[in-house]
Design an enzyme around this catalytic site. Structure first.
Site, PDB file in Angstrom:
ATOM      1  N   ARG A  85     -26.570  -0.643   1.485  1.00 34.30           N
ATOM      2  CA  ARG A  85     -27.249  -0.853  -0.033  1.00 34.30           C
ATOM      3  C   ARG A  85     -27.645  -2.799   0.300  1.00 34.30           C
ATOM      4  O   ARG A  85     -27.083  -3.549   1.249  1.00 34.30           O
ATOM      5  CB  ARG A  85     -26.189  -0.664  -0.858  1.00 34.30           C
ATOM      6  CG  ARG A  85     -24.785  -1.195  -0.609  1.00 34.30           C
ATOM      7  CD  ARG A  85     -23.928  -0.991  -1.714  1.00 34.30           C
ATOM      8  NE  ARG A  85     -22.796  -2.253  -1.644  1.00 34.30           N
ATOM      9  CZ  ARG A  85     -21.624  -1.573  -0.215  1.00 34.30           C
ATOM     10  NH1 ARG A  85     -21.913  -0.546   0.407  1.00 34.30           N
ATOM     11  NH2 ARG A  85     -20.814  -2.687  -0.103  1.00 34.30           N
ATOM     12  N   LYS A 126     -17.438   6.049   8.464  1.00 32.53           N
ATOM     13  CA  LYS A 126     -17.163   4.916   9.626  1.00 32.53           C
ATOM     14  C   LYS A 126     -17.525   5.295  11.047  1.00 32.53           C
ATOM     15  O   LYS A 126     -17.050   4.385  12.036  1.00 32.53           O
ATOM     16  CB  LYS A 126     -15.905   4.221   8.999  1.00 32.53           C
ATOM     17  CG  LYS A 126     -16.281   3.704   7.608  1.00 32.53           C
ATOM     18  CD  LYS A 126     -15.419   3.130   7.764  1.00 32.53           C
ATOM     19  CE  LYS A 126     -14.934   2.553   6.365  1.00 32.53           C
ATOM     20  NZ  LYS A 126     -13.728   1.413   6.055  1.00 32.53           N
ATOM     21  N   GLU A 185      -6.544   2.478  13.854  1.00 36.22           N
ATOM     22  CA  GLU A 185      -7.508   1.419  14.878  1.00 36.22           C
ATOM     23  C   GLU A 185      -6.260   0.166  14.649  1.00 36.22           C
ATOM     24  O   GLU A 185      -5.461   0.089  13.949  1.00 36.22           O
ATOM     25  CB  GLU A 185      -8.417   0.498  13.807  1.00 36.22           C
ATOM     26  CG  GLU A 185      -9.925   0.642  14.062  1.00 36.22           C
ATOM     27  CD  GLU A 185     -11.007  -0.259  12.992  1.00 36.22           C
ATOM     28  OE1 GLU A 185     -12.353   1.092  12.636  1.00 36.22           O
ATOM     29  OE2 GLU A 185     -10.170  -1.021  12.247  1.00 36.22           O
ATOM     30  N   HIS A 190      -8.805  -5.664  -2.300  1.00 35.63           N
ATOM     31  CA  HIS A 190     -10.111  -4.560  -1.717  1.00 35.63           C
ATOM     32  C   HIS A 190     -11.506  -5.355  -2.268  1.00 35.63           C
ATOM     33  O   HIS A 190     -12.501  -4.880  -2.057  1.00 35.63           O
ATOM     34  CB  HIS A 190     -10.087  -3.359  -0.949  1.00 35.63           C
ATOM     35  CG  HIS A 190      -8.943  -3.400   0.111  1.00 35.63           C
ATOM     36  ND1 HIS A 190      -9.155  -4.303   1.026  1.00 35.63           N
ATOM     37  CD2 HIS A 190      -7.840  -2.819   0.090  1.00 35.63           C
ATOM     38  CE1 HIS A 190      -8.108  -3.662   1.542  1.00 35.63           C
ATOM     39  NE2 HIS A 190      -7.356  -3.396   1.349  1.00 35.63           N
TER      40      HIS A 190
HETATM   41  C1  MV4 Z   1      -9.083  -4.589   8.828  1.00 37.66           C
HETATM   42  C2  MV4 Z   1      -8.850  -5.665   8.624  1.00 37.66           C
HETATM   43  C3  MV4 Z   1      -7.771  -5.766  10.061  1.00 37.66           C
HETATM   44  N1  MV4 Z   1      -8.014  -4.759  10.736  1.00 37.66           N
HETATM   45  N2  MV4 Z   1      -9.581  -3.626   9.914  1.00 37.66           N
HETATM   46  C4  MV4 Z   1     -10.918  -3.993   3.959  1.00 37.66           C
HETATM   47  C5  MV4 Z   1     -12.094  -3.583   3.949  1.00 37.66           C
HETATM   48  C6  MV4 Z   1     -12.877  -2.945   4.848  1.00 37.66           C
HETATM   49  N3  MV4 Z   1     -14.601  -2.501   4.324  1.00 37.66           N
HETATM   50  C7  MV4 Z   1     -12.120  -3.833   6.251  1.00 37.66           C
HETATM   51  N4  MV4 Z   1     -11.212  -3.903   5.371  1.00 37.66           N
HETATM   52  C8  MV4 Z   1     -10.470  -4.431   6.393  1.00 37.66           C
HETATM   53  N5  MV4 Z   1      -9.788  -3.604   8.034  1.00 37.66           N
HETATM   54  C9  MV4 Z   1      -8.322  -3.823  10.792  1.00 37.66           C
HETATM   55  N6  MV4 Z   1      -8.554  -3.066  11.741  1.00 37.66           N
HETATM   56  C10 MV4 Z   1      -8.403  -6.157   7.081  1.00 37.66           C
HETATM   57  C11 MV4 Z   1      -9.024  -5.704   6.263  1.00 37.66           C
HETATM   58  C12 MV4 Z   1      -9.052  -6.280   5.318  1.00 37.66           C
HETATM   59  C13 MV4 Z   1      -8.548  -6.790   4.282  1.00 37.66           C
HETATM   60  C14 MV4 Z   1      -7.151  -6.175   4.620  1.00 37.66           C
HETATM   61  C15 MV4 Z   1      -6.104  -6.674   3.969  1.00 37.66           C
HETATM   62  C16 MV4 Z   1      -5.913  -7.345   2.382  1.00 37.66           C
HETATM   63  C17 MV4 Z   1      -6.870  -7.851   2.684  1.00 37.66           C
HETATM   64  C18 MV4 Z   1      -7.918  -7.398   3.809  1.00 37.66           C
HETATM   65  C19 MV4 Z   1      -9.730  -7.491   2.832  1.00 37.66           C
HETATM   66  C20 MV4 Z   1     -10.475  -8.150   4.244  1.00 37.66           C
HETATM   67  C21 MV4 Z   1     -10.555  -7.438   4.995  1.00 37.66           C
END
Ligand code: MV4
Length: 447
Positions: A291, A115, A199, A234
């Site tokens: 993917r 990432k 972040e 997630h």
């Molecule tokens: C985040 C975020 C908020 N701020 N990054 C979760 C899965 C991954 N692909 C990226 N994700 C997130 N990254 C920053 N800087 C929020 C998520 C996020 C999430 C976080 C807490 C609970 C549920 C979530 C669902 C989707 C994404």
């Protein structure tokens, strides 16, 4: 391309077999000892049992899979999602054996799978990132410096991570040292790489991703967005296209950002560019998936494009036939992931399906491997398949999903069908207002 090995199981293996059949391409399935009677094993032209139930003994066994490839005379391997789909070493081995890995190059998988690297590509391409560390953060003192610069809340993520595992949210300085250390050791334990980065944390963003398609001749298009905000721990559970908050202009901007990233790394194959969208309509690149994704059908329903067939054709060297991106999408699609799990504890509920009835009628699609009498093994993901609906607008799609969920019956094991009905009929969801925190809030509210 005459014959393809499908290095996967479950609904996605079935989905790939269907695409191959329509293209006139032969199919070779692999299965574990508990999957001999699985739908993908039965549907494929040929099937080879490659090992015992645990994934690492079968669906992750590169040696076994390459042996099947050698004896069955296949031209290409489709990895589906999960298992070996984003394993650059596997893609490299395929290359060495002159077997086409249906996906991007090993180097692209490796680069985008990190990432920190992916964010550098996006930044260089002029796409907005969340404030944070430009490089992996190795020491606590460095973490403290970044935190003082960007403030709280912040999030610590594994560079080699994905899907939210090992992420740590930090609300105040006194939590930082401890969570930073835990994040590093979890990154090492889960992904074999201790690198983490920091972040700014968005508290209730929408998770919006753009589907892209790039051929080997430098043509890249995007197919609009999917909203994947409805997640629990997630795991996405409901996805839709288009995102209720994205208008034409924003779609164009997000699509162009995704295209810039794809072009910057000479991307080839299908891909998904993930963004977080905040309340002001500002979007930030977070990562890219190399993917086919679980939720690809919602894009298929609103574009009329068979993504798996396109992915195979791209791997065969064909040029994209449609060369314009979509800003105009047809109607609205929603997908519910049907899991074998306890409704309260969310613990997987494997066992025999004693009876099942699948819905049909206008605008309803099922991508699943279940059948009457199918025994769901305890060894794999609990997803049984997906119920996808399409309507002329979101309201019709919601009504269809509601009716299809009522028709859908799976007996003998516990499923999340009723949970889906609750979410679909929730006023906030109906208004299209749910951010990533919705499911946690819903469960905390005790309803
Ligand atoms: C985040 C975020 C908020 N701020 N990054 C979760 C899965 C991954 N692909 C990226 N994700 C997130 N990254 C920053 N800087 C929020 C998520 C996020 C999430 C976080 C807490 C609970 C549920 C979530 C669902 C989707 C994404």
């Amino acid at each position: 391309m005459r014959k393809i090995l499908i290095a996967n199981r479950g609904e996605i293996a079935v989905r790939i077999i269907r695409a191959c059949r329509e293209l006139g391409i032969g199919t070779v399935a692999i299965c574990s000892t508990v999957d001999r009677e699985a739908l993908h094993s039965r549907l494929a032209d040929e099937c080879y049992c490659v090992g015992a139930a645990p994934s690492r003994k079968s669906y992750l066994s590169v040696a076994q899979i390459m042996s099947v490839a050698a004896v069955s005379g296949i031209d290409a391997i489709h990895p589906g999602y999960g298992f070996l789909a984003e394993n650059h070493k596997f893609a490299h081995i395929c290359q060495q054996y002159k077997i086409k890995f249906i996906g991007p190059s090993p180097q692209q998988i490796k680069q985008l799978g990190n990432k920190v690297e992916a964010k550098k590509i996006a930044a260089a391409a002029g796409v907005r990132l969340l404030q944070g560390s430009a490089d992996p953060v190795a020491a606590e003192t460095e973490a403290l410096q970044v935190a003082r610069r960007i403030g709280y809340p912040l999030i610590i993520k594994a560079a080699a991570g994905g899907g939210g595992r090992g992420m740590k949210i930090v609300h105040a300085e006194e939590q930082l040292k401890n969570r930073f250390r835990v994040a590093q050791s979890e990154a090492e334990a889960f992904f074999g790489n201790p690198q983490v980065f920091i972040e700014r944390y968005l508290t209730s963003p929408r998770h919006v991703e753009i589907q892209i398609m790039a051929d080997a001749h430098g043509n890249v298009i995007h197919l609009g967005e999917r909203d994947c905000s409805i997640q629990r721990h997630h795991q996405k559970i409901i996805e839709e296209a288009p995102c209720p908050l994205v208008n034409k202009k924003l779609r164009l901007r997000m699509g162009n950002a995704a295209l810039k990233i794809a072009r910057a790394c000479n991307y080839e194959s299908l891909g998904t560019v993930e963004f977080l969208l905040d309340q002001n309509g500002t979007f930030y690149f977070i990562e890219m998936n190399t993917r086919i994704q679980v939720e690809h059908p919602v894009t298929e329903m609103v574009t009329g494009i068979d993504l798996v067939k396109e992915q195979i054709k791209i791997a065969a060297g064909e040029k994209l036939t449609r060369l314009t991106s979509f800003t105009q999408l047809q109607g609205h699609a929603i997908e519910c992931r049907i899991n074998a799990e306890d409704a309260v504890t969310f613990v997987p509920s494997p066992g025999k399906i004693t009876d099942c009835h699948l819905p049909g009628g206008p605008g309803v699609r099922i991508d699943s491997m279940i059948y009457n009498g199918y025994r769901v093994p305890p060894d794999y993901d609990s997803m049984l398949g997906k119920l996808i609906v399409h309507g002329q607008d979101r309201e019709e799609a919601l009504a269809r999903m509601n009716r299809a969920l009522q028709e859908l019956q799976i007996e003998g094991i516990k499923t999340n069908i009723n949970f889906h009905s609750k979410v679909i009929n929730h006023p906030a969801f109906r208004r299209g207002e749910c951010s990533t925190g919705f499911i946690a809030e819903l469960l905390n509210s005790g309803k």
